[in-house]
Design an enzyme around this catalytic site. Structure first.
Site, PDB file in Angstrom:
ATOM      1  N   GLU A 137     -25.912   5.388 -21.187  1.00 59.72           N
ATOM      2  CA  GLU A 137     -24.751   5.232 -22.071  1.00 59.72           C
ATOM      3  C   GLU A 137     -24.002   3.932 -21.767  1.00 59.72           C
ATOM      4  OE1 GLU A 137     -23.644   9.697 -23.581  1.00 59.72           O
ATOM      5  OE2 GLU A 137     -22.489   8.914 -21.890  1.00 59.72           O
ATOM      6  N   GLU A 249     -29.509  12.511 -25.883  1.00 63.03           N
ATOM      7  CA  GLU A 249     -28.610  13.566 -25.408  1.00 63.03           C
ATOM      8  C   GLU A 249     -28.026  14.290 -26.608  1.00 63.03           C
ATOM      9  OE1 GLU A 249     -25.566  12.673 -22.598  1.00 63.03           O
ATOM     10  OE2 GLU A 249     -26.792  11.207 -21.509  1.00 63.03           O
TER      11      GLU A 249
END
Length: 346
Positions: A137, A249
C-alpha cells in the site's frame, strides 16, 4: 505455474493463530487451514514479511516455514515485502530500526541486498515465491522519511520525493529480477475505488520507467466506495497501462455479532451496500459479485483477488502486533473455525 484466475488468500496471521490455539475444521474434523482453503478452490496464498518484528511472527524464519507449507500443497505464492518491522500502509511506512541511519544510495543498496537475501533463502528452501510485492500500500511512498510522498507540495519538491521513492522501488525490483526472471513483480496501492488517485500514482511510476508486471489494489467497500467505482478504476487502469490487475486485499462481514471481548472494525452496515447484508449468505453473494466485477475488466486484465486474513478467528486476545483482533466478523471461517459459504465462490 500462475493460474489464469487467481483466487487467493492472505493468511499472514495463520502461524500465530495456530500457535495461539486456533482450530479449523473441514466437516466434523479438525484440519489444516491451508488444506481447507485449497479444498475450497483457493489457488494462491499471500504472506507478508517484516524485517525484525516484535514477537518474530512474519520474520524470515517464520515466513520460510509458512512458504514451505504453501508449496508442499502445490499452491502459488505471493510474497509481500513491507520493508518495515511492523505494519506498512498509507499511514505507516516506517523504516526498519536497523536501517534508520541509512539514506540515499546506502538505503537503496540495503533494499536490494535484503530483498535478494530473502528470496535466496526461500529459493534454497524450495519455496521461491511466484510473485513479489515491492512494498505494501505504497500510495504515500515507503521507507519513511526517505521515500515519503507528500500531497500539497510544490512540483519541485514532489519531483525530488518521487525520485527517491523510485530509486528504492528500482532496487527492490532489480533484486527480484536478479533472483529469477520468472517471478512476477507487483506494485500495490490502496486506491481500489479511486481512479484519479490510482492514475496519478501509476503515471509517475510509468514516467520513471519502473520495471513491474502487475498493478495491485486494496478495495474494502466501507473505505473505498461502491463496486461501480472499483469497476471503473479497473477498466481505466487496464486501458491506460495495459498491465494485469489484482485486487490484492478485500473483505466483507458475515455478522455483526462479536465474540465477547473482541471489538469489530466494521460494526454496522452504514457503509455497506444494502443488497448484501452481513450474513453468511450475504457475504457469499457479495464476494461472487465482487469477483465477477474483476472478471469483467476490459481487455481481460483483471486476473484475480486476495481476501485479507480469512483465518483471523477470535482464538486469542493478545497478539504480537500489539492490538486486539478486530477482524473476526470479516473472516471466511466462523468464530469456531468452520468455513463459511463465501469461501467456496469460484
Amino acid at each position: 505455474m500462475e493460474p489464469k484466475w487467481i483466487k487467493g488468500m492472505d493468511v499472514s496471521f495463520l502461524d500465530e493463530i495456530e500457535q495461539g490455539g486456533g482450530v479449523f475444521h473441514d466437516g466434523d474434523e479438525s484440519a489444516d487451514a491451508l488444506r481447507v482453503l485449497r479444498n475450497g478452490g483457493v489457488h494462491s496464498i499471500r504472506l507478508r514479511i517484516w524485517n525484525d518484528p516484535p514477537g518474530e511472527y512474519c520474520n524470515l524464519e517464520r515466513t520460510l516455514l509458512m512458504a514451505k507449507r504453501v508449496k508442499a500443497l502445490g499452491m502459488h505464492l505471493l510474497l509481500d515485502f513491507h520493508y518495515s518491522d511492523r505494519w506498512a500502509d498509507p499511514a505507516n511506512q516506517w523504516k526498519p530500526a536497523a536501517w534508520s541511519d541509512l539514506q540515499g544510495s546506502g538505503l537503496e543498496q540495503v533494499v536490494y541486498d535484503y530483498t535478494y537475501e530473502v528470496l535466496a533463502v526461500l529459493r534454497a528452501g524450495g519455496a521461491l515465491p511466484d510473485m513479489v510485492q515491492i512494498g505494501n500500500e505504497i500510495t504515500n511512498g515507503m521507507l519513511w522519511p526517505d521515500g515519503r510522498i507528500e500531497t500539497g507540495e510544490d512540483p519541485g519538491a514532489a519531483d525530488g520525493q518521487w525520485t527517491r521513492l523510485c530509486g528504492l522501488l528500482k532496487a527492490g525490483v532489480a533484486a527480484v529480477r536478479d533472483t529469477n526472471e520468472s517471478v512476477r513483480v507487483m506494485l500495490h496501492i490502496d486506491r481500489g475505488g479511486d481512479p484519479k488517485g490510482s492514475r496519478s500514482f501509476f503515471d509517475r511510476i510509468e514516467a520513471a520507467g519502473i520495471d513491474y508486471d502487475i498493478i495491485g489494489l486494496s478495495y474494502y467497500p466501507w473505505w473505498h466506495g461502491p463496486l461501480e467505482q472499483l469497476s471503473r478504476n479497473l477498466d481505466e487502469l487496464s486501458a491506460r497501462y495495459g498491465r494485469d490487475l489484482i485486487v490484492v486485499e478485500t473483505a466483507y462481514p458475515w455478522t455483526f455479532c462479536a465474540k465477547e471481548g473482541f471489538p469489530l472494525i466494521v460494526e454496522n452496515d452504514e457503509a455497506l451496500p444494502a443488497a448484501y447484508p452481513a450474513t453468511p449468505e450475504g457475504q457469499a453473494a457479495y464476494m461472487k459479485e465482487f469477483a465477477d466485477v474483476i472478471r469483467r475488466t476490459k481487455g481481460g486484465r483483471g486476473i484475480g483477488f486476495y481476501y485479507w486474513e480469512p483465518c483471523w478467528i477470535p482464538s486469542q486476545r493478545e497478539w504480537s502486533v500489539g492490538h486486539a483482533n478486530n477482524w473476526s466478523n470479516l473472516t471466511l471461517f466462523d468464530h469456531d473455525g468452520y468455513p463459511l459459504p463465501a469461501l467456496y465462490i469460484p
